[in-house]
Motif scaffolding. Structure first.
Motif, PDB file in Angstrom:
ATOM      1  N   THR A  34      44.300  25.496  -3.629  1.00  0.00           N
ATOM      2  CA  THR A  34      43.745  26.175  -2.447  1.00  0.00           C
ATOM      3  C   THR A  34      43.688  27.682  -2.584  1.00  0.00           C
ATOM      4  O   THR A  34      43.030  28.342  -1.783  1.00  0.00           O
ATOM      5  CB  THR A  34      44.597  25.849  -1.202  1.00  0.00           C
ATOM      6  N   ARG A  57      33.234  22.390  -1.061  1.00  0.00           N
ATOM      7  CA  ARG A  57      32.910  23.764  -0.682  1.00  0.00           C
ATOM      8  C   ARG A  57      33.201  24.742  -1.825  1.00  0.00           C
ATOM      9  O   ARG A  57      32.422  25.629  -2.115  1.00  0.00           O
ATOM     10  CB  ARG A  57      33.718  24.163   0.567  1.00  0.00           C
ATOM     11  N   ARG A  58      34.378  24.560  -2.479  1.00  0.00           N
ATOM     12  CA  ARG A  58      34.716  25.463  -3.576  1.00  0.00           C
ATOM     13  C   ARG A  58      33.737  25.310  -4.736  1.00  0.00           C
ATOM     14  O   ARG A  58      33.332  26.297  -5.344  1.00  0.00           O
ATOM     15  CB  ARG A  58      36.157  25.230  -4.041  1.00  0.00           C
ATOM     16  N   ASP A  61      30.466  27.016  -3.846  1.00  0.00           N
ATOM     17  CA  ASP A  61      30.667  28.462  -3.913  1.00  0.00           C
ATOM     18  C   ASP A  61      30.731  28.939  -5.365  1.00  0.00           C
ATOM     19  O   ASP A  61      30.174  29.980  -5.702  1.00  0.00           O
ATOM     20  CB  ASP A  61      31.947  28.876  -3.182  1.00  0.00           C
ATOM     21  N   MET A  62      31.409  28.174  -6.221  1.00  0.00           N
ATOM     22  CA  MET A  62      31.504  28.553  -7.631  1.00  0.00           C
ATOM     23  C   MET A  62      30.113  28.637  -8.253  1.00  0.00           C
ATOM     24  O   MET A  62      29.771  29.619  -8.909  1.00  0.00           O
ATOM     25  CB  MET A  62      32.369  27.541  -8.396  1.00  0.00           C
ATOM     26  N   TYR A  84      40.206  31.403 -11.897  1.00  0.00           N
ATOM     27  CA  TYR A  84      40.777  31.075 -10.585  1.00  0.00           C
ATOM     28  C   TYR A  84      41.236  32.323  -9.843  1.00  0.00           C
ATOM     29  O   TYR A  84      41.081  32.428  -8.625  1.00  0.00           O
ATOM     30  CB  TYR A  84      41.921  30.064 -10.721  1.00  0.00           C
ATOM     31  N   PHE A  87      38.073  34.086  -8.468  1.00  0.00           N
ATOM     32  CA  PHE A  87      37.481  33.279  -7.403  1.00  0.00           C
ATOM     33  C   PHE A  87      38.215  33.488  -6.077  1.00  0.00           C
ATOM     34  O   PHE A  87      37.615  33.818  -5.061  1.00  0.00           O
ATOM     35  CB  PHE A  87      37.509  31.796  -7.809  1.00  0.00           C
ATOM     36  N   HIS A  88      39.522  33.319  -6.107  1.00  0.00           N
ATOM     37  CA  HIS A  88      40.290  33.420  -4.860  1.00  0.00           C
ATOM     38  C   HIS A  88      40.457  34.867  -4.394  1.00  0.00           C
ATOM     39  O   HIS A  88      40.429  35.135  -3.193  1.00  0.00           O
ATOM     40  CB  HIS A  88      41.632  32.717  -5.000  1.00  0.00           C
ATOM     41  N   ASN A  91      37.242  35.854  -2.636  1.00  0.00           N
ATOM     42  CA  ASN A  91      37.117  35.213  -1.322  1.00  0.00           C
ATOM     43  C   ASN A  91      38.036  35.862  -0.289  1.00  0.00           C
ATOM     44  O   ASN A  91      37.645  36.051   0.863  1.00  0.00           O
ATOM     45  CB  ASN A  91      37.370  33.707  -1.431  1.00  0.00           C
ATOM     46  N   GLU A 108      37.027  29.194   4.060  1.00  0.00           N
ATOM     47  CA  GLU A 108      38.163  29.046   3.144  1.00  0.00           C
ATOM     48  C   GLU A 108      39.370  29.814   3.671  1.00  0.00           C
ATOM     49  O   GLU A 108      39.267  30.986   4.014  1.00  0.00           O
ATOM     50  CB  GLU A 108      37.772  29.562   1.758  1.00  0.00           C
TER      51      GLU A 108
END
Length: 173
Positions: A34, A57-58, A61-62, A84, A87-88, A91, A108
């Motif tokens: 997450t 959703r992830r 988005d990726m 990773y 990405f996070h 966001n 998210e």
């Protein structure tokens, strides 16, 4: 029992993710599902990748926001995708930007890629922090992913993005 303790080093138990055409060194582990905390140490790496990347959703988005093409000096295109941490972090930075601009939040939940929970102040205060990266961790790509997310977000209504660099080699990037 000594062999069982080292099962993660056995061939076939590691899961990596990278873009097609990238060298082996660019396929990296995905360490969270997450983005709020790293996956448990006893969780299989393949499970972390499948749940962390391929949740609907992830994954969308990726594909939409976190794949870029970079032209090298010899004119070849290289396909690059976010790790990773990028990405996070992007966001979370988008969430904070929307908060600071008093815009709607995305779906998210915020991640935990900071030295502590120090999220911004009041909605609309126009104060946004930074994402801290170590040397060689992809700061330039993270900035490109972030700019793309902000520019494409409908609530931001066509913002202007200004990028300042402090080194000549960053100007070329």
């Amino acid at each position: 029992s000594g062999r069982l303790e080292n099962w993660r080093r056995l061939p076939g138990v590691q899961a990596r993710i990278g873009s097609i055409g990238a060298g082996k060194e660019w396929f990296k582990p995905w360490k969270t599902i997450t983005g709020r905390e790293d996956a448990a140490a006893n969780m299989a790496e393949l499970q972390v990748v499948l749940e962390g990347v391929f949740e609907k959703r992830r994954f969308l988005d990726m594909v939409r926001y976190f794949i870029v093409f970079e032209k090298s000096d010899d004119g070849k295109l290289a396909k690059k995708m976010a790790g990773y941490h990028q990405f996070h972090a992007v966001n979370v930075a988008l969430e904070e930007t929307l908060r600071a601009a008093k815009k709607l939040k995305t779906a998210e939940p915020p991640g935990r890629y900071e030295s502590g929970l120090k999220h911004g102040g009041e909605p609309g205060d126009r104060r946004v922090g930074v994402v801290w990266h170590t040397q060689g961790s992809g700061k330039s790509l993270t900035m490109a992913f972030y700019a793309g997310r902000v520019i494409l977000h409908p609530a931001m209504a066509n913002p202007t993005v200004v990028v300042l660099t402090d080194r000549n080699d960053l100007d070329d990037q």
